[in-house]
Enzyme design. Structure first.
Site, PDB file in Angstrom:
ATOM      1  N   GLY A  20       0.743  -0.632  -0.150  1.00 25.98           N
ATOM      2  CA  GLY A  20       0.178   0.181   0.350  1.00 25.98           C
ATOM      3  C   GLY A  20       0.979   1.434  -0.245  1.00 25.98           C
ATOM      4  N   GLY A  21       1.573   1.285  -0.905  1.00 24.58           N
ATOM      5  CA  GLY A  21       2.719   2.474  -1.210  1.00 24.58           C
ATOM      6  C   GLY A  21       2.584   3.442  -2.092  1.00 24.58           C
ATOM      7  CB  SER A  23      -1.997   6.583  -2.554  1.00 24.79           C
ATOM      8  OG  SER A  23      -2.846   7.667  -2.353  1.00 24.79           O
ATOM      9  N   GLY A  24      -0.193   8.716  -0.730  1.00 28.22           N
ATOM     10  CA  GLY A  24      -0.932   9.340   0.641  1.00 28.22           C
ATOM     11  C   GLY A  24       0.212   8.785   1.517  1.00 28.22           C
ATOM     12  CB  ILE A  25       0.571   8.045   5.177  1.00 24.80           C
ATOM     13  CG1 ILE A  25      -0.631   9.022   5.858  1.00 24.80           C
ATOM     14  CG2 ILE A  25       2.082   6.951   6.072  1.00 24.80           C
ATOM     15  CD1 ILE A  25      -0.658   8.601   7.050  1.00 24.80           C
ATOM     16  N   GLY A  26       1.996   6.249   2.816  1.00 25.75           N
ATOM     17  CA  GLY A  26       2.549   4.730   1.653  1.00 25.75           C
ATOM     18  C   GLY A  26       3.598   5.330   1.079  1.00 25.75           C
ATOM     19  CB  SER A 144      -6.334   4.373  12.761  1.00 33.18           C
ATOM     20  OG  SER A 144      -7.318   5.823  12.982  1.00 33.18           O
ATOM     21  CE1 TYR A 157      -9.494   2.923   8.230  1.00 34.41           C
ATOM     22  CE2 TYR A 157      -9.485   4.388  10.249  1.00 34.41           C
ATOM     23  CZ  TYR A 157      -8.666   3.856   9.671  1.00 34.41           C
ATOM     24  OH  TYR A 157      -7.474   4.482   8.787  1.00 34.41           O
TER      25      TYR A 157
HETATM   26  N1  NAP Z   1      -4.986   9.671   6.975  1.00 33.31           N
HETATM   27  C1  NAP Z   1      -5.306   9.458   7.514  1.00 33.31           C
HETATM   28  O1  NAP Z   1      -5.797  10.405   7.820  1.00 33.31           O
HETATM   29  C2  NAP Z   1      -5.980   8.133   8.464  1.00 33.31           C
HETATM   30  C3  NAP Z   1      -5.421   8.301  10.060  1.00 33.31           C
HETATM   31  C4  NAP Z   1      -5.618   6.832  10.395  1.00 33.31           C
HETATM   32  C5  NAP Z   1      -4.817   6.071   9.648  1.00 33.31           C
HETATM   33  N2  NAP Z   1      -4.083   5.759   8.469  1.00 33.31           N
HETATM   34  C6  NAP Z   1      -4.292   4.779   7.674  1.00 33.31           C
HETATM   35  O2  NAP Z   1      -3.074   4.572   7.189  1.00 33.31           O
HETATM   36  C7  NAP Z   1      -2.712   4.376   5.887  1.00 33.31           C
HETATM   37  C8  NAP Z   1      -2.963   4.428   4.263  1.00 33.31           C
HETATM   38  O3  NAP Z   1      -4.164   5.698   4.853  1.00 33.31           O
HETATM   39  P1  NAP Z   1      -3.429   6.816   3.389  1.00 33.31           P
HETATM   40  O4  NAP Z   1      -4.394   8.246   4.210  1.00 33.31           O
HETATM   41  O5  NAP Z   1      -2.339   6.921   2.646  1.00 33.31           O
HETATM   42  O6  NAP Z   1      -4.821   6.480   2.498  1.00 33.31           O
HETATM   43  P2  NAP Z   1      -5.153   6.529   0.430  1.00 33.31           P
HETATM   44  O7  NAP Z   1      -3.639   6.989   0.416  1.00 33.31           O
HETATM   45  O8  NAP Z   1      -5.578   6.563   0.198  1.00 33.31           O
HETATM   46  O9  NAP Z   1      -3.624   5.469   0.160  1.00 33.31           O
HETATM   47  C9  NAP Z   1      -3.996   3.863   0.805  1.00 33.31           C
HETATM   48  C10 NAP Z   1      -2.698   2.955   0.121  1.00 33.31           C
HETATM   49  O10 NAP Z   1      -3.009   1.113   0.144  1.00 33.31           O
HETATM   50  C11 NAP Z   1      -3.631   0.656  -0.867  1.00 33.31           C
HETATM   51  N3  NAP Z   1      -4.403  -0.142  -1.289  1.00 33.31           N
HETATM   52  C12 NAP Z   1      -5.895   0.050  -0.149  1.00 33.31           C
HETATM   53  N4  NAP Z   1      -6.522  -0.598   0.179  1.00 33.31           N
HETATM   54  C13 NAP Z   1      -5.230  -1.844  -0.562  1.00 33.31           C
HETATM   55  C14 NAP Z   1      -5.682  -3.583  -0.944  1.00 33.31           C
HETATM   56  N5  NAP Z   1      -6.833  -4.136  -1.234  1.00 33.31           N
HETATM   57  N6  NAP Z   1      -4.587  -3.629  -1.662  1.00 33.31           N
HETATM   58  C15 NAP Z   1      -3.330  -3.312  -1.759  1.00 33.31           C
HETATM   59  N7  NAP Z   1      -2.848  -1.895  -1.324  1.00 33.31           N
HETATM   60  C16 NAP Z   1      -4.216  -1.035  -0.343  1.00 33.31           C
HETATM   61  C17 NAP Z   1      -3.755   2.010  -2.245  1.00 33.31           C
HETATM   62  O11 NAP Z   1      -3.445   1.901  -2.853  1.00 33.31           O
HETATM   63  P3  NAP Z   1      -4.530   1.221  -4.276  1.00 33.31           P
HETATM   64  O12 NAP Z   1      -5.772   2.245  -3.446  1.00 33.31           O
HETATM   65  O13 NAP Z   1      -3.948   1.276  -5.277  1.00 33.31           O
HETATM   66  O14 NAP Z   1      -4.847  -0.217  -4.164  1.00 33.31           O
HETATM   67  C18 NAP Z   1      -2.555   3.701  -1.054  1.00 33.31           C
HETATM   68  O15 NAP Z   1      -1.272   2.700  -2.025  1.00 33.31           O
HETATM   69  C19 NAP Z   1      -4.298   3.511   5.467  1.00 33.31           C
HETATM   70  O16 NAP Z   1      -4.103   1.833   6.360  1.00 33.31           O
HETATM   71  C20 NAP Z   1      -5.286   4.199   6.278  1.00 33.31           C
HETATM   72  O17 NAP Z   1      -5.785   3.696   7.495  1.00 33.31           O
HETATM   73  C21 NAP Z   1      -4.922   7.019   7.253  1.00 33.31           C
END
Ligand code: NAP
Length: 256
Positions: A20-21, A23-26, A144, A157
């Site tokens: 999951g790298g 987009s975003g944090i990854g 989270s 969640y």
């Molecule tokens: N942003 C926040 O406020 C926040 C807060 C608390 C926790 N988090 C956690 O932080 C992590 C990263 O989130 P983010 O905010 O950076 O969101 P994001 O920009 O939506 O990034 C999510 C990443 O996970 C990948 N992903 C999602 N579903 C997947 C699957 N089934 N298989 C493989 N890859 C998958 C996405 O790629 P694809 O869509 O292309 O698969 C993307 O690379 C998540 O676990 C999220 O729950 C985020």
């Protein structure tokens, strides 16, 4: 882009896998690992965002289209990494999905999908990856702040992320004998595409943003780069005596 690294090369010669790298944090973490000398293997599902990361990483990385909820695909990916790279030094399990639904709105399909991506997939990713990991290895699981707060609409969640927090403890205890550290990283509100991917309308997103800025003590969202800096700390030897913890990166939201 806001810099993440101070110019150190904490990951020189290391193989880092970011599930999951794309987009975003990854993505911010993957690029930071590469800046610090790692060879970075990134997964995701969307071919366009994967292609962008592939281009950004250049010779320092590789991308694979792989859905973390597909256990067999993850196992095959680990076998391919073993064949091509021999080992994994850092595993960052970051893939996750989120959406707000109250208990009245939740159905079984929603529950199963959230747990398949956020908890079951990560569990088996660790199971298959540790066969490639050894002494000095580091695993970081993205949970989270939702795992320890009672936010209405966040039951499924939050429960899936609470599972990850529990895994960091038990995996940490089990893997200490192999010299592998396991830690949990729990973001608060971080400004990434996750917020717009969910089921909220534009007006609801605007209200949500305002509510976050009012409620978080620091009065703002964190950036993906701020989150990545904490991930790299847990992944690196800077945290060599740290295992089983939960690192909250939330602008004070939970602690105050
Ligand atoms: N942003 C926040 O406020 C926040 C807060 C608390 C926790 N988090 C956690 O932080 C992590 C990263 O989130 P983010 O905010 O950076 O969101 P994001 O920009 O939506 O990034 C999510 C990443 O996970 C990948 N992903 C999602 N579903 C997947 C699957 N089934 N298989 C493989 N890859 C998958 C996405 O790629 P694809 O869509 O292309 O698969 C993307 O690379 C998540 O676990 C999220 O729950 C985020």
């Amino acid at each position: 882009m806001e810099p993440v690294s101070s110019g150190c090369k904490r990951f020189a010669g290391r193989t880092v896998v970011v599930l999951g790298g794309s987009s975003g944090i990854g993505r911010a973490s993957a690029l930071a690992f590469a800046q610090e000398g790692a060879f970075v293997i990134v997964t995701g599902r969307d071919p366009d965002t994967l292609a962008q990361v592939r281009s950004d990483l250049g010779d320092d990385g590789q991308v694979f289209r792989s859905d973390i909820s597909d256990i067999a695909a993850t196992q095959a990916l680990m076998q391919q990494i073993k064949a091509e790279h021999g080992r994994i030094d850092v595993l960052f399990v970051n893939a996750g999905i989120g959406a707000f639904r109250t208990i009245e709105q939740v159905d079984e399909a929603f529950y199963d999908q959230m747990f398949a991506v956020n908890l079951k997939g990560p569990y088996f990713a660790v199971k298959h990856a540790i066969e490639l990991m050894g002494e000095g290895g580091s695993i970081v699981l993205t949970s989270s702040m939702g795992h320890c707060t009672g936010i209405p609409g966040n039951s499924v969640y939050g429960a899936s992320k609470a599972g990850l927090r529990a895994l960091a403890r038990t995996f940490g205890a089990e893997l200490v004998k192999r010299g592998i550290r396991v830690n949990c990283f729990s973001p608060g509100p971080i400004d990434t595409p996750l917020i717009t991917r969910g089921e909220m309308s534009e007006a609801e997103i605007a209200d949500f943003r305002q509510m976050i800025c009012e409620q978080v003590p620091m009065g703002r969202f964190g950036t993906a780069q701020e989150a990545a800096r904490s991930v790299l700390y847990l992944a690196s030897d800077d945290s060599s005596y740290v295992t089983g913890i939960d690192l909250l990166v939330d602008g004070g939201a939970v602690s105050f």
